[in-house]
Design a protein around this motif. Structure first.
Motif, PDB file in Angstrom:
ATOM      1  N   ALA A  98       1.092  -1.179   0.105  1.00 62.71           N
ATOM      2  CA  ALA A  98      -0.036  -0.098   0.093  1.00 62.71           C
ATOM      3  C   ALA A  98       0.849   1.188   0.037  1.00 62.71           C
ATOM      4  CB  ALA A  98      -0.758   0.080   1.254  1.00 62.71           C
ATOM      5  N   LEU A  99       2.055   1.310   0.819  1.00 63.67           N
ATOM      6  CA  LEU A  99       3.055   2.269   0.801  1.00 63.67           C
ATOM      7  C   LEU A  99       3.604   2.501  -0.557  1.00 63.67           C
ATOM      8  CD1 LEU A  99       4.706   1.951   4.280  1.00 63.67           C
ATOM      9  CD2 LEU A  99       3.118   3.748   3.470  1.00 63.67           C
ATOM     10  N   ASN A 100       3.868   1.517  -1.395  1.00 63.72           N
ATOM     11  CA  ASN A 100       4.819   1.560  -2.474  1.00 63.72           C
ATOM     12  C   ASN A 100       3.689   2.076  -3.810  1.00 63.72           C
ATOM     13  OD1 ASN A 100       7.088   0.528  -1.440  1.00 63.72           O
ATOM     14  ND2 ASN A 100       6.890  -1.589  -1.898  1.00 63.72           N
ATOM     15  N   GLU A 101       2.468   1.642  -3.614  1.00 63.95           N
ATOM     16  CA  GLU A 101       1.375   2.043  -4.638  1.00 63.95           C
ATOM     17  C   GLU A 101       1.127   3.333  -4.468  1.00 63.95           C
ATOM     18  OE1 GLU A 101      -1.608  -0.790  -4.053  1.00 63.95           O
ATOM     19  OE2 GLU A 101      -0.246  -2.562  -4.657  1.00 63.95           O
ATOM     20  N   ASN A 102       1.115   4.338  -3.595  1.00 66.21           N
ATOM     21  CA  ASN A 102       1.049   5.542  -3.568  1.00 66.21           C
ATOM     22  C   ASN A 102       1.981   6.609  -3.041  1.00 66.21           C
ATOM     23  OD1 ASN A 102      -2.108   5.278  -3.563  1.00 66.21           O
ATOM     24  ND2 ASN A 102      -1.492   3.580  -2.224  1.00 66.21           N
ATOM     25  N   TYR A 103       1.796   7.914  -3.362  1.00 67.78           N
ATOM     26  CA  TYR A 103       2.655   8.756  -2.986  1.00 67.78           C
ATOM     27  C   TYR A 103       2.043   9.678  -1.964  1.00 67.78           C
ATOM     28  CZ  TYR A 103       5.623   7.642  -6.720  1.00 67.78           C
ATOM     29  OH  TYR A 103       6.608   7.001  -7.668  1.00 67.78           O
ATOM     30  N   ALA A 104       2.783   9.940  -0.871  1.00 66.86           N
ATOM     31  CA  ALA A 104       2.493  10.958   0.069  1.00 66.86           C
ATOM     32  C   ALA A 104       3.160  12.434  -0.156  1.00 66.86           C
ATOM     33  CB  ALA A 104       3.032  10.655   1.471  1.00 66.86           C
ATOM     34  N   LEU A 105       2.079  13.347  -0.509  1.00 68.36           N
ATOM     35  CA  LEU A 105       2.838  14.742  -0.910  1.00 68.36           C
ATOM     36  C   LEU A 105       2.261  15.553  -0.003  1.00 68.36           C
ATOM     37  CD1 LEU A 105       1.968  14.709  -4.837  1.00 68.36           C
ATOM     38  CD2 LEU A 105       3.885  13.761  -3.837  1.00 68.36           C
ATOM     39  N   GLY A 106       3.272  16.612   0.197  1.00 68.69           N
ATOM     40  CA  GLY A 106       2.743  17.438   1.521  1.00 68.69           C
ATOM     41  C   GLY A 106       3.856  18.799   1.718  1.00 68.69           C
ATOM     42  N   TYR A 232      -2.712  11.935  -0.182  1.00 71.42           N
ATOM     43  CA  TYR A 232      -2.093  10.859  -0.426  1.00 71.42           C
ATOM     44  C   TYR A 232      -2.751  10.262  -1.597  1.00 71.42           C
ATOM     45  CZ  TYR A 232       0.097   6.212   0.850  1.00 71.42           C
ATOM     46  OH  TYR A 232       0.539   5.058   0.875  1.00 71.42           O
ATOM     47  N   SER A 233      -2.130   9.626  -2.575  1.00 68.97           N
ATOM     48  CA  SER A 233      -2.686   9.297  -3.763  1.00 68.97           C
ATOM     49  C   SER A 233      -1.702   8.355  -4.835  1.00 68.97           C
ATOM     50  CB  SER A 233      -3.193  10.642  -4.829  1.00 68.97           C
ATOM     51  OG  SER A 233      -3.780  10.143  -5.931  1.00 68.97           O
ATOM     52  N   SER A 234      -2.508   7.604  -5.796  1.00 64.76           N
ATOM     53  CA  SER A 234      -1.599   6.967  -6.504  1.00 64.76           C
ATOM     54  C   SER A 234      -1.089   8.144  -7.443  1.00 64.76           C
ATOM     55  CB  SER A 234      -2.435   5.955  -7.239  1.00 64.76           C
ATOM     56  OG  SER A 234      -3.660   6.504  -8.208  1.00 64.76           O
ATOM     57  N   LEU A 235       0.050   7.621  -8.328  1.00 63.58           N
ATOM     58  CA  LEU A 235       0.716   8.725  -9.271  1.00 63.58           C
ATOM     59  C   LEU A 235      -0.562   8.995 -10.427  1.00 63.58           C
ATOM     60  CD1 LEU A 235       3.038  10.340  -9.932  1.00 63.58           C
ATOM     61  CD2 LEU A 235       3.751   8.558 -11.207  1.00 63.58           C
TER      62      LEU A 235
END
Length: 302
Positions: A98-106, A232-235
């Motif tokens: 789940a962590l690898n499939e998404n990006y935490a942008l902030g 937090y979202s997929s690319l």
């Protein structure tokens, strides 16, 4: 002696008075405020463009970003009587996916506008600026609880053992990543919250649980008193995504506009040699009414 306030009739004077009142309250610390520490280049961009860049949080100074809570949670599972190493390994794999499939942008803020550790870590070794924002204005604009759908301003919890935040995250993670989640002993209030906030789709539940990992940090960072705008979202699902080079790595980011009225103050870093009147002129040229001051910290840049 210069007057603090002028007439309250004409629109120009009314706007001036509101700006002065905001500066006065901000200097006294009577507004809910949070500050972003940055380089001189980023400071110029914030003032001129009135937009944040939400960048990859895993590229921050905290190498355990997003993983501290997960590692502590998994370590705790190994002490439970029905947990085999194989089962913990499977749960770790699901969470890692789940962590690898998404990006935490902030973008990150501190409740402190003049903190030496922040200057050294996030402001070009104290040569930059901290920009202070009205927190209530940002909360009104980015108030969604679901930071999967759009960016949201959240307060960071520091995961002291047995704290309410850690206990709550433990239950969320169990419901999302246990293969027998239906059999978990979950508090009824939390279950009702999850039913309201989590999709019935397993992948969606896992994505939100993984996102929550970015809202809890090690107690070692508690001095920061951090808030952050998190998305937090997929690319593929990111809207208006752009890319930049950062430390030889290409990473995504998104721009997020804010109102100029949200800026209430600017602090120059301990090693920032920019004259204060230049900063004041820059703010005025860009329609920003904010106080300007020099850091009180004593520090010599390396």
């Amino acid at each position: 002696m210069a007057r603090l306030f002028y007439c309250v009739v004409c629109p120009a004077c009314l706007a001036f008075n509101l700006g002065k009142l905001k500066q006065f309250l901000g200097v006294l610390g009577l507004l809910d405020q949070i500050s972003h520490y940055c380089s001189a280049n980023v400071f110029l961009s914030l003032i001129q463009r009135k937009e944040f860049w939400l960048t990859s949080l895993t590229s921050s100074n905290d190498r355990a970003e997003g993983r501290w809570m997960l590692d502590n949670w998994l370590d705790g599972l190994t002490d439970e009587h029905d947990m085999t190493a194989e089962r913990v390994g499977a749960i770790r794999g699901n969470a890692q996916a789940a962590l690898n499939e998404n990006y935490a942008l902030g973008i990150c803020f501190s409740e402190e506008s003049d903190l030496l550790s922040q200057w050294r870590a996030y402001s070009d070794d104290a040569t930059g600026f901290s920009v202070t924002f009205n927190r209530e204005m940002l909360q009104r604009r980015y108030a969604r609880a679901d930071f999967l759908a759009s960016p949201a301003l959240i307060q960071i919890a520091y995961g002291a053992a047995h704290s309410p935040q850690v206990a709550r995250a433990d239950q969320w993670l169990r419901l999302a990543f246990f293969d027998d989640a239906a059999d978990c002993q979950i508090d009824n209030n939390v279950t009702q919250f999850l039913e309201a906030e989590f999709s019935s789709d397993l992948s969606q539940r896992r994505r939100l649980a993984a996102a929550l990992l970015f809202s809890i940090k090690s107690p070692a960072f508690c001095e920061e008193k951090e808030w952050r705008i998190l998305h937090y979202s997929s690319l593929n699902a990111l809207r208006n995504v752009e890319f930049r080079e950062h430390k030889t790595v290409i990473s995504p980011y998104v721009r997020l506009p804010f109102e100029r009225e949200a800026i209430i103050g600017v602090t120059l870093g301990p090693c920032n040699d920019t004259p204060e009147d230049v900063v004041e002129a820059l703010l005025k040229a860009n329609g920003v009414h904010a106080w300007v001051r020099k850091s009180a910290a004593s520090y010599v840049s390396r």
